[in-house]
Design a protein around this motif. Structure first.
Motif, PDB file in Angstrom:
ATOM      1  N   LEU A   1       0.821  -1.209   0.000  1.00 58.26           N
ATOM      2  CA  LEU A   1       0.000   0.000   0.000  1.00 58.26           C
ATOM      3  C   LEU A   1       0.858   1.264   0.000  1.00 58.26           C
ATOM      4  O   LEU A   1       0.490   2.268  -0.614  1.00 58.26           O
ATOM      5  CB  LEU A   1      -0.933   0.020   1.212  1.00 58.26           C
ATOM      6  CG  LEU A   1      -2.053  -1.011   1.208  1.00 58.26           C
ATOM      7  CD1 LEU A   1      -2.750  -1.041   2.560  1.00 58.26           C
ATOM      8  CD2 LEU A   1      -3.045  -0.716   0.098  1.00 58.26           C
ATOM      9  N   ASP A   2       2.004   1.200   0.661  1.00 58.22           N
ATOM     10  CA  ASP A   2       2.881   2.369   0.717  1.00 58.22           C
ATOM     11  C   ASP A   2       3.604   2.636  -0.596  1.00 58.22           C
ATOM     12  O   ASP A   2       4.271   3.651  -0.750  1.00 58.22           O
ATOM     13  CB  ASP A   2       3.891   2.219   1.855  1.00 58.22           C
ATOM     14  CG  ASP A   2       4.747   0.972   1.724  1.00 58.22           C
ATOM     15  OD1 ASP A   2       4.389   0.069   0.946  1.00 58.22           O
ATOM     16  OD2 ASP A   2       5.775   0.885   2.415  1.00 58.22           O
TER      17      ASP A   2
ATOM     18  N   VAL B   1      -5.186   7.324  -8.123  1.00 55.69           N
ATOM     19  CA  VAL B   1      -5.567   5.995  -7.618  1.00 55.69           C
ATOM     20  C   VAL B   1      -6.075   6.141  -6.187  1.00 55.69           C
ATOM     21  O   VAL B   1      -5.477   6.839  -5.366  1.00 55.69           O
ATOM     22  CB  VAL B   1      -4.366   5.021  -7.649  1.00 55.69           C
ATOM     23  CG1 VAL B   1      -4.697   3.714  -6.955  1.00 55.69           C
ATOM     24  CG2 VAL B   1      -3.916   4.773  -9.080  1.00 55.69           C
ATOM     25  N   ALA B   2      -7.193   5.477  -5.906  1.00 57.15           N
ATOM     26  CA  ALA B   2      -7.747   5.467  -4.547  1.00 57.15           C
ATOM     27  C   ALA B   2      -7.920   4.019  -4.099  1.00 57.15           C
ATOM     28  O   ALA B   2      -8.389   3.186  -4.863  1.00 57.15           O
ATOM     29  CB  ALA B   2      -9.093   6.176  -4.518  1.00 57.15           C
ATOM     30  N   VAL B   3      -7.504   3.748  -2.877  1.00 54.09           N
ATOM     31  CA  VAL B   3      -7.670   2.423  -2.285  1.00 54.09           C
ATOM     32  C   VAL B   3      -8.665   2.560  -1.138  1.00 54.09           C
ATOM     33  O   VAL B   3      -8.443   3.324  -0.200  1.00 54.09           O
ATOM     34  CB  VAL B   3      -6.333   1.851  -1.773  1.00 54.09           C
ATOM     35  CG1 VAL B   3      -6.545   0.477  -1.147  1.00 54.09           C
ATOM     36  CG2 VAL B   3      -5.308   1.786  -2.894  1.00 54.09           C
TER      37      VAL B   3
ATOM     38  N   SER C   1      -9.586   1.842  -7.111  1.00 50.00           N
ATOM     39  CA  SER C   1     -10.198   2.584  -8.215  1.00 50.00           C
ATOM     40  C   SER C   1      -9.187   3.590  -8.745  1.00 50.00           C
ATOM     41  O   SER C   1      -8.299   4.028  -8.019  1.00 50.00           O
ATOM     42  CB  SER C   1     -11.442   3.338  -7.742  1.00 50.00           C
ATOM     43  OG  SER C   1     -12.424   2.445  -7.303  1.00 50.00           O
ATOM     44  N   ALA C   2      -9.351   3.969 -10.016  1.00 47.23           N
ATOM     45  CA  ALA C   2      -8.428   4.934 -10.607  1.00 47.23           C
ATOM     46  C   ALA C   2      -9.140   5.790 -11.641  1.00 47.23           C
ATOM     47  O   ALA C   2     -10.172   5.404 -12.181  1.00 47.23           O
ATOM     48  CB  ALA C   2      -7.244   4.213 -11.250  1.00 47.23           C
ATOM     49  N   LEU C   3      -8.563   6.939 -11.907  1.00 48.25           N
ATOM     50  CA  LEU C   3      -9.029   7.841 -12.952  1.00 48.25           C
ATOM     51  C   LEU C   3      -8.057   7.791 -14.112  1.00 48.25           C
ATOM     52  O   LEU C   3      -6.890   7.450 -13.946  1.00 48.25           O
ATOM     53  CB  LEU C   3      -9.107   9.273 -12.423  1.00 48.25           C
ATOM     54  CG  LEU C   3     -10.053   9.517 -11.258  1.00 48.25           C
ATOM     55  CD1 LEU C   3      -9.897  10.942 -10.749  1.00 48.25           C
ATOM     56  CD2 LEU C   3     -11.481   9.253 -11.679  1.00 48.25           C
TER      57      LEU C   3
ATOM     58  N   GLN D   1      -2.451  -1.746 -12.227  1.00 45.39           N
ATOM     59  CA  GLN D   1      -1.038  -1.556 -11.883  1.00 45.39           C
ATOM     60  C   GLN D   1      -0.907  -1.374 -10.368  1.00 45.39           C
ATOM     61  O   GLN D   1      -0.028  -1.953  -9.732  1.00 45.39           O
ATOM     62  CB  GLN D   1      -0.465  -0.349 -12.611  1.00 45.39           C
ATOM     63  CG  GLN D   1       1.006  -0.128 -12.334  1.00 45.39           C
ATOM     64  CD  GLN D   1       1.573   1.048 -13.120  1.00 45.39           C
ATOM     65  OE1 GLN D   1       0.838   1.889 -13.622  1.00 45.39           O
ATOM     66  NE2 GLN D   1       2.874   1.105 -13.224  1.00 45.39           N
ATOM     67  N   ALA D   2      -1.803  -0.587  -9.783  1.00 47.82           N
ATOM     68  CA  ALA D   2      -1.780  -0.388  -8.332  1.00 47.82           C
ATOM     69  C   ALA D   2      -2.070  -1.694  -7.605  1.00 47.82           C
ATOM     70  O   ALA D   2      -1.416  -2.020  -6.615  1.00 47.82           O
ATOM     71  CB  ALA D   2      -2.789   0.685  -7.936  1.00 47.82           C
TER      72      ALA D   2
END
Length: 78
Positions: free
Chosen positions: A2-3, A10-12, A36-38, A51-52
């Protein structure tokens, strides 16, 4: 991992997580995270999210690889 996510697009979202006594994020049952991502396109957003997801790992962890697939099928009309 996560770090390792530094992309502001990107939002987790945490659902089944907790902090242990040393401050680490640990699983706490059920569906654990949502990523989620934009992006400037649906493909870019999807690629960025996956990727995240690839940077995150934990014992017994897995993720679905089909999220968004139907949206791509709908947009690929010639």
């Amino acid at each position: 991992g996560l770090d390792q996510i530094h992309d502001p697009e990107v939002a987790v979202f945490h659902a089944g997580t907790a902090q242990d006594s040393s401050g680490r994020i640990v699983t706490n049952g059920g569906r654990v995270l949502s990523v989620s991502a934009l992006g400037t396109s649906l493909k870019e957003a999807c690629d960025r999210a996956y990727q995240a997801v690839g940077t995150i790992s934990f014992s017994g962890g897995f993720y679905r690889k089909d999220i968004g697939k139907r949206a791509f099928e709908k947009t690929e009309v010639a």
